[in-house]
Design a protein around this motif. Structure first.
Motif, PDB file in Angstrom:
ATOM      1  N   SER A  11      -3.433 -35.548 -42.182  1.00 29.28           N
ATOM      2  CA  SER A  11      -2.588 -36.378 -41.324  1.00 29.28           C
ATOM      3  C   SER A  11      -3.287 -36.609 -39.992  1.00 29.28           C
ATOM      4  O   SER A  11      -4.080 -35.778 -39.539  1.00 29.28           O
ATOM      5  CB  SER A  11      -1.247 -35.676 -41.091  1.00 29.28           C
ATOM      6  N   GLU A  12      -2.996 -37.751 -39.375  1.00 30.49           N
ATOM      7  CA  GLU A  12      -3.589 -38.039 -38.069  1.00 30.49           C
ATOM      8  C   GLU A  12      -3.076 -37.082 -37.008  1.00 30.49           C
ATOM      9  O   GLU A  12      -3.759 -36.812 -36.023  1.00 30.49           O
ATOM     10  CB  GLU A  12      -3.274 -39.488 -37.665  1.00 30.49           C
ATOM     11  N   GLU A  13      -1.864 -36.582 -37.187  1.00 26.31           N
ATOM     12  CA  GLU A  13      -1.274 -35.668 -36.220  1.00 26.31           C
ATOM     13  C   GLU A  13      -0.783 -34.416 -36.930  1.00 26.31           C
ATOM     14  O   GLU A  13       0.146 -34.452 -37.722  1.00 26.31           O
ATOM     15  CB  GLU A  13      -0.103 -36.343 -35.486  1.00 26.31           C
ATOM     16  N   GLU A  14      -1.429 -33.283 -36.631  1.00 21.59           N
ATOM     17  CA  GLU A  14      -1.030 -32.023 -37.263  1.00 21.59           C
ATOM     18  C   GLU A  14       0.236 -31.481 -36.607  1.00 21.59           C
ATOM     19  O   GLU A  14       0.370 -31.495 -35.386  1.00 21.59           O
ATOM     20  CB  GLU A  14      -2.152 -30.995 -37.132  1.00 21.59           C
ATOM     21  N   GLU A  15       1.171 -31.016 -37.436  1.00 25.16           N
ATOM     22  CA  GLU A  15       2.429 -30.473 -36.932  1.00 25.16           C
ATOM     23  C   GLU A  15       2.619 -29.036 -37.401  1.00 25.16           C
ATOM     24  O   GLU A  15       2.120 -28.640 -38.450  1.00 25.16           O
ATOM     25  CB  GLU A  15       3.621 -31.304 -37.436  1.00 25.16           C
ATOM     26  N   ARG A  16       3.356 -28.271 -36.592  1.00 23.66           N
ATOM     27  CA  ARG A  16       3.810 -26.950 -37.022  1.00 23.66           C
ATOM     28  C   ARG A  16       5.166 -27.164 -37.696  1.00 23.66           C
ATOM     29  O   ARG A  16       6.093 -27.681 -37.076  1.00 23.66           O
ATOM     30  CB  ARG A  16       3.975 -26.012 -35.830  1.00 23.66           C
ATOM     31  N   ILE A  17       5.250 -26.784 -38.959  1.00 24.24           N
ATOM     32  CA  ILE A  17       6.465 -27.053 -39.732  1.00 24.24           C
ATOM     33  C   ILE A  17       6.972 -25.760 -40.371  1.00 24.24           C
ATOM     34  O   ILE A  17       6.201 -25.001 -40.950  1.00 24.24           O
ATOM     35  CB  ILE A  17       6.202 -28.104 -40.831  1.00 24.24           C
ATOM     36  N   SER A  39      -1.090 -29.933 -47.783  1.00 23.74           N
ATOM     37  CA  SER A  39      -2.162 -30.833 -48.227  1.00 23.74           C
ATOM     38  C   SER A  39      -2.463 -31.899 -47.185  1.00 23.74           C
ATOM     39  O   SER A  39      -3.535 -32.510 -47.207  1.00 23.74           O
ATOM     40  CB  SER A  39      -1.784 -31.496 -49.563  1.00 23.74           C
ATOM     41  N   ARG A  40      -1.535 -32.112 -46.271  1.00 21.30           N
ATOM     42  CA  ARG A  40      -1.737 -33.090 -45.192  1.00 21.30           C
ATOM     43  C   ARG A  40      -2.337 -32.445 -43.946  1.00 21.30           C
ATOM     44  O   ARG A  40      -2.488 -33.077 -42.910  1.00 21.30           O
ATOM     45  CB  ARG A  40      -0.404 -33.753 -44.844  1.00 21.30           C
ATOM     46  N   GLY A  41      -2.627 -31.145 -44.051  1.00 23.20           N
ATOM     47  CA  GLY A  41      -3.262 -30.461 -42.934  1.00 23.20           C
ATOM     48  C   GLY A  41      -2.300 -29.863 -41.928  1.00 23.20           C
ATOM     49  O   GLY A  41      -2.732 -29.386 -40.870  1.00 23.20           O
ATOM     50  N   HIS A  42      -1.001 -29.872 -42.235  1.00 19.29           N
ATOM     51  CA  HIS A  42      -0.029 -29.313 -41.301  1.00 19.29           C
ATOM     52  C   HIS A  42      -0.034 -27.782 -41.369  1.00 19.29           C
ATOM     53  O   HIS A  42      -0.394 -27.191 -42.390  1.00 19.29           O
ATOM     54  CB  HIS A  42       1.381 -29.831 -41.620  1.00 19.29           C
ATOM     55  N   ALA A  97      11.946 -23.192 -31.661  1.00 19.61           N
ATOM     56  CA  ALA A  97      11.026 -22.661 -30.655  1.00 19.61           C
ATOM     57  C   ALA A  97       9.670 -22.328 -31.264  1.00 19.61           C
ATOM     58  O   ALA A  97       8.685 -22.133 -30.542  1.00 19.61           O
ATOM     59  CB  ALA A  97      11.616 -21.411 -30.002  1.00 19.61           C
ATOM     60  N   ARG A  98       9.598 -22.298 -32.590  1.00 21.59           N
ATOM     61  CA  ARG A  98       8.381 -21.898 -33.286  1.00 21.59           C
ATOM     62  C   ARG A  98       7.765 -23.021 -34.107  1.00 21.59           C
ATOM     63  O   ARG A  98       6.769 -22.798 -34.798  1.00 21.59           O
ATOM     64  CB  ARG A  98       8.695 -20.704 -34.205  1.00 21.59           C
ATOM     65  N   ALA A  99       8.357 -24.199 -34.056  1.00 21.85           N
ATOM     66  CA  ALA A  99       7.846 -25.298 -34.883  1.00 21.85           C
ATOM     67  C   ALA A  99       8.156 -26.648 -34.257  1.00 21.85           C
ATOM     68  O   ALA A  99       9.106 -26.784 -33.476  1.00 21.85           O
ATOM     69  CB  ALA A  99       8.458 -25.220 -36.282  1.00 21.85           C
ATOM     70  N   ASP A 100       7.347 -27.626 -34.613  1.00 29.14           N
ATOM     71  CA  ASP A 100       7.616 -29.004 -34.181  1.00 29.14           C
ATOM     72  C   ASP A 100       8.706 -29.621 -35.041  1.00 29.14           C
ATOM     73  O   ASP A 100       9.452 -30.488 -34.597  1.00 29.14           O
ATOM     74  CB  ASP A 100       6.331 -29.853 -34.297  1.00 29.14           C
ATOM     75  N   LYS A 101       8.767 -29.167 -36.291  1.00 22.82           N
ATOM     76  CA  LYS A 101       9.769 -29.695 -37.227  1.00 22.82           C
ATOM     77  C   LYS A 101      10.257 -28.565 -38.123  1.00 22.82           C
ATOM     78  O   LYS A 101       9.469 -27.713 -38.538  1.00 22.82           O
ATOM     79  CB  LYS A 101       9.177 -30.827 -38.076  1.00 22.82           C
ATOM     80  N   VAL A 102      11.551 -28.587 -38.416  1.00 26.56           N
ATOM     81  CA  VAL A 102      12.156 -27.606 -39.311  1.00 26.56           C
ATOM     82  C   VAL A 102      12.818 -28.362 -40.464  1.00 26.56           C
ATOM     83  O   VAL A 102      13.593 -29.293 -40.234  1.00 26.56           O
ATOM     84  CB  VAL A 102      13.208 -26.744 -38.590  1.00 26.56           C
ATOM     85  N   ILE A 103      12.503 -27.960 -41.685  1.00 24.83           N
ATOM     86  CA  ILE A 103      13.093 -28.578 -42.867  1.00 24.83           C
ATOM     87  C   ILE A 103      13.951 -27.532 -43.568  1.00 24.83           C
ATOM     88  O   ILE A 103      13.435 -26.505 -44.021  1.00 24.83           O
ATOM     89  CB  ILE A 103      12.011 -29.108 -43.828  1.00 24.83           C
TER      90      ILE A 103
END
Length: 640
Positions: free
Chosen positions: A119-125, A158-161, A398-404
């Protein structure tokens, strides 16, 4: 030439070709938005919808079509040949001799990394899934949750997150106290029983025995014959369920029945355990943790068999209760002016907040979705699950950019109330950051599940039956070693649960789970093993496929080559849209095309040169099928 995504490379060549065509035709077109699609085979290999370009060109559609058609034959391209325009689609043929080397070289050089497009932008998920109540075994619904969550983790990685999997241990509440109350009296009787099954049985027996006692007390106070009949009918129902348990666990049942019958107030004792645990009382903590850890031991065994692992086990008590985080949430929500008292209870007016379309959009609340007030605290001062979940969500955010959150559709209201509460607390981008990944239930014909009454089909039962049925199919079809039945059975279940869009209710069917002929885990696994078998025979015959020349591949290989080139873009789409079913569909299509190809085209008996090139294609198919199965958490057998 090796590229990350061959289909993207091909699309760039299409745009490149169209740019030349436009230049020769004297057209000014914005080619950045050009779409490239796969048409029906009779029209070509790729197509470009022209109607999207008409408006930008500022000319009549007929003029544009006429100009492009006139120059198509005069504009050459090594990889593409025009087939003409049909229904506003420019159709093109792909020169397989040019494209096949790109696809094959990319797959064989990237190996296990083929399909991963950073991904162009890596996220903490954080992906939170399963999170089953630790007082009974996982059931068939948890199976769907588990395989969905694991697939999402793998796709996003697989997207590098930076992806972490979390299991929320819901160790607070009356349900847990019921299990603790029973377990403390009968834990020595566990024996060799799988721990989560034993705890689940104890939990159910305590529930039923307490209910029967309450109902009998109600009958003794009742004067209305009709009401007495209703109560007795309910007693009969519960006693019938208890009979099953008394026969399976006679000593445990008798002990629990004796304890509950002679207790002055069993429900009071259960509530005392609940209160004591919430307050962190050492006696209650010792009893509760012993019960929960016993059940978790069994749950972890099931998850291990399923091939599902977690980076973090988050205890509700530690994160939301003992830390004071839940009380802090209640206090801060009270400061928003959206909390009021109703009959002694504290209520958050989520419904008022949801009246704003702007808020709905920010909190990802669908238009027309009805939102009701959320009770934060009962009149006795105890908090509810969703209230504590607000505190847990803050901890995760507080520990991630996105939570699923992989949670059943039935929890949509609670999840909407949760996001609205977080919005009120200042999380204005909560709709983007906290995703409710909703999935529908699994229907087992003739079974209505309820853990409280002990009516459910455990995940262990389903897993074992899948393996047993797979073993029988292997034996019946003469497909080879039965030792691979575990991989085939478990893989079949995973593929089945992942092959449907999460929003669809699944009616469980063994015929579909273990269909060796099409659209199933065994079908894809068989195709992979078939490819390995060809490569193994080539090696035994001393044929070196590594020296093959992919440019020798021809039209007979084109459908397989084009599909192989699409794999990275399919994985990217599946990760971005959180749709593992896109990968299952792709793998089935690739397996169909490969089997069709192998059934009609000689590989090992092909002329030298062509034979080695075809072996490289077979190796590429095997690698792609393996990579796709890995993303779904499916382990392929070596022989079948």
């Amino acid at each position: 030439m090796s590229v990350v995504s061959p289909s993207d490379y091909l699309k760039e060549r299409v745009r490149e070709y169209l740019a030349r065509v436009a230049e020769v035709a004297g057209l000014s077109l914005d080619l950045s938005a050009v779409e490239v699609r796969r048409p029906l085979r009779q029209y070509g290999d790729v197509s470009v919808p022209l109607f999207k370009l008409y408006k930008e060109a500022g000319l009549p559609a007929e003029t544009i079509r006429e100009r492009i058609s006139r120059v198509l034959g005069s504009v050459g391209h090594s990889m593409l040949t025009p087939r003409g325009i049909v229904n506003d689609y420019l159709n093109l043929e792909v020169n397989i001799r040019e494209y096949a080397p790109v696809v094959i070289d990319s797959i064989l050089s990237l190996g296990v990394r083929y399909g991963s497009v950073p991904s162009e932008e890596e996220e903490r998920i954080i992906v939170e899934f399963v999170s089953a109540n630790p007082i009974h075994p996982l059931h068939v619904g948890h199976l769907r949750n588990a395989v969905l969550g694991e697939a999402l983790v793998r796709l996003l990685k697989s997207r590098g997150h930076d992806v972490r999997s979390h299991f929320y241990v819901d160790d607070v509440g009356l349900q847990v106290a019921y299990a603790v109350y029973g377990f403390k009296h009968v834990k020595e009787a566990q024996g060799k029983e799988k721990p989560d099954h034993f705890v689940g049985a104890v939990y159910t027996m305590v529930n039923l025995l307490v209910e029967v006692r309450k109902l009998k007390e109600s009958v003794s106070r009742e004067n209305d014959p009709k009401r007495i009949a209703e109560l007795n009918s309910k007693i009969d129902e519960y006693v019938a369920r208890l009979k099953d348990y008394s026969e399976k666990y006679p000593d445990v049942f008798n002990k629990l029945a004796d304890v509950i019958m002679h207790s002055a107030d069993p429900e009071g004792e259960i509530r005392a355990i609940n209160r004591g645990y919430e307050e962190g009382g050492p006696w209650a903590v010792k009893l509760t943790r012993e019960t929960i850890n016993t059940c978790l031991e069994g749950i972890k065994q099931t998850l291990e068999r399923l091939g599902v692992a977690f980076d973090s086990w988050d205890w509700e008590s530690e994160i939301t209760v003992w830390s004071g985080a839940t009380e802090e949430v209640v206090e801060k929500l009270a400061e928003t002016g959206l909390v009021e008292k109703r009959d002694g209870a504290l209520v958050f007016r989520a419904d008022l907040l949801a009246e704003s379309n702007e808020v709905r959009e920010a909190a990802a609340i669908p238009p027309g979705f009805s939102v009701t007030p959320l009770t934060l605290k009962r009149s006795d001062g105890t908090t509810l699950y969703t209230t504590r979940d607000i505190a847990y969500s803050i901890w995760k955010l507080a520990r991630a950019d996105k939570v699923i959150n992989v949670i059943a559709t039935q929890q949509s209201l609670a999840q909407a109330q949760l996001r609205l509460a977080l919005y009120a607390l200042g999380y204005r981008d909560i709709g983007r950051r906290l995703v409710h990944y909703a999935y529908e239930m699994v229907v087992l014909p003739g079974v209505r599940m309820t853990s409280r009454k002990g009516v459910y089909v455990s995940a262990d039962e389903i897993l074992q039956e899948a393996v047993d049925r797979a073993r029988e199919e292997i034996r019946k079809r003469g497909l080879g070693s039965e030792k691979d039945a575990e991989k085939i059975g478990v893989g079949a279940l995973k593929f089945f649960f992942l092959s449907q869009t999460p929003s669809r209710t699944i009616t469980f069917s063994w015929e579909r789970v273990l269909d060796f002929e099409q659209n199933s885990g065994p079908f894809v696994q068989y195709s992979y093993v078939r490819a390995l078998s060809i490569l193994r025979k080539a090696e035994e015959q001393g044929i070196a496929s590594a020296k093959g020349d992919p440019s020798l591949l021809g039209e007979e290989e084109k459908p397989v080559v084009l599909l192989l080139g699409e794999f990275p873009s399919v994985v990217r789409s599946a990760a971005e849209s959180l749709r593992p079913d896109l990968v299952t569909s792709y793998l089935n299509n690739l397996a169909v095309e490969f089997n069709k190809y192998y059934d009609t085209t000689p590989v090992l008996k092909a002329p030298e040169g062509k034979r080695e090139a075809r072996l490289m294609l077979v190796k590429s198919v095997a690698q792609t099928l393996a990579n796709g199965m890995y993303l779904l958490g499916i382990e392929p057998p070596e022989r079948m």
